[in-house]
Write a protein that holds these residues in place. Structure first.
Motif, mmCIF file in Angstrom:
data_model
loop_
_atom_site.group_PDB
_atom_site.id
_atom_site.type_symbol
_atom_site.label_atom_id
_atom_site.label_comp_id
_atom_site.label_asym_id
_atom_site.label_seq_id
_atom_site.Cartn_x
_atom_site.Cartn_y
_atom_site.Cartn_z
ATOM 1 N N THR A 41 0.821 -1.213 0.000
ATOM 2 C CA THR A 41 0.000 0.000 0.000
ATOM 3 C C THR A 41 0.852 1.260 0.000
ATOM 4 O OG1 THR A 41 -0.199 -0.104 2.413
ATOM 5 C CG2 THR A 41 -1.981 -1.066 1.122
ATOM 6 N N PHE A 96 -5.439 0.203 8.265
ATOM 7 C CA PHE A 96 -6.375 -0.755 7.683
ATOM 8 C C PHE A 96 -5.723 -2.097 7.402
ATOM 9 C CE2 PHE A 96 -9.069 2.960 6.358
ATOM 10 C CZ PHE A 96 -10.142 2.613 7.148
ATOM 11 N N VAL A 97 -4.468 -2.090 6.942
ATOM 12 C CA VAL A 97 -3.766 -3.351 6.682
ATOM 13 C C VAL A 97 -3.556 -4.125 7.977
ATOM 14 C CG1 VAL A 97 -1.537 -4.317 5.964
ATOM 15 C CG2 VAL A 97 -2.653 -2.606 4.555
ATOM 16 N N ARG A 100 -6.889 -5.508 9.145
ATOM 17 C CA ARG A 100 -7.303 -6.621 8.296
ATOM 18 C C ARG A 100 -6.562 -7.894 8.675
ATOM 19 N NH1 ARG A 100 -5.423 -6.730 2.330
ATOM 20 N NH2 ARG A 100 -3.664 -7.590 3.458
ATOM 21 N N GLU A 101 -5.252 -7.775 8.898
ATOM 22 C CA GLU A 101 -4.468 -8.965 9.258
ATOM 23 C C GLU A 101 -4.848 -9.490 10.642
ATOM 24 O OE1 GLU A 101 -2.323 -10.868 7.521
ATOM 25 O OE2 GLU A 101 -2.913 -9.659 5.797
ATOM 26 N N LEU A 103 -7.844 -9.178 12.085
ATOM 27 C CA LEU A 103 -9.183 -9.756 12.012
ATOM 28 C C LEU A 103 -9.226 -11.039 11.199
ATOM 29 C CD1 LEU A 103 -11.311 -6.508 11.631
ATOM 30 C CD2 LEU A 103 -10.972 -7.909 13.680
ATOM 31 N N LYS A 104 -8.246 -11.271 10.322
ATOM 32 C CA LYS A 104 -8.200 -12.506 9.550
ATOM 33 C C LYS A 104 -7.846 -13.700 10.412
ATOM 34 C CE LYS A 104 -5.674 -12.634 5.876
ATOM 35 N NZ LYS A 104 -4.829 -12.390 4.705
#
Length: 105
Positions: A41, A96-97, A100-101, A103-104
């Protein structure tokens, strides 16, 4: 807009997409998903984030190039907006990255 301006942007976007796709493939070796996503990003924003050229009302250039050229050629007083936009958008994208990681998992 001038046709030369449009052609220059088309060439720049094409070259940027090639470079970004090379980085996307090369960054597969980064083991951490957070670092991999953040590097992707950050590079995307450094290549493609547009910024209004100082003194030119309707012309845009990549913000990273505006910062570098204004720092070395122009006055350092005019890099604040582009630098702030780069820093803010990179920070938001990094958050955000990371989320996201997290929450994955």
């Amino acid at each position: 807009m001038d046709i030369e301006y449009q052609i220059a942007w088309e060439i720049y976007v094409g070259a940027g997409l090639i470079f970004f796709s090379l980085w996307w493939g090369f960054s597969q070796i980064i083991a951490s998903g957070i670092l991999r996503g953040t590097s992707r990003t950050t590079l995307f924003l450094l290549i493609f984030l547009p910024w209004n050229l100082p003194g030119q009302g309707t012309y845009y250039a990549p913000a990273s190039l505006v910062v570098v050229l204004e720092f070395f050629i122009g006055s350092a007083d005019e890099i604040g907006g582009a630098l702030l936009a780069l820093a803010f958008s990179t920070g938001i994208a990094a958050v955000f990255v990371v989320l996201r990681e997290i929450l994955k998992r």
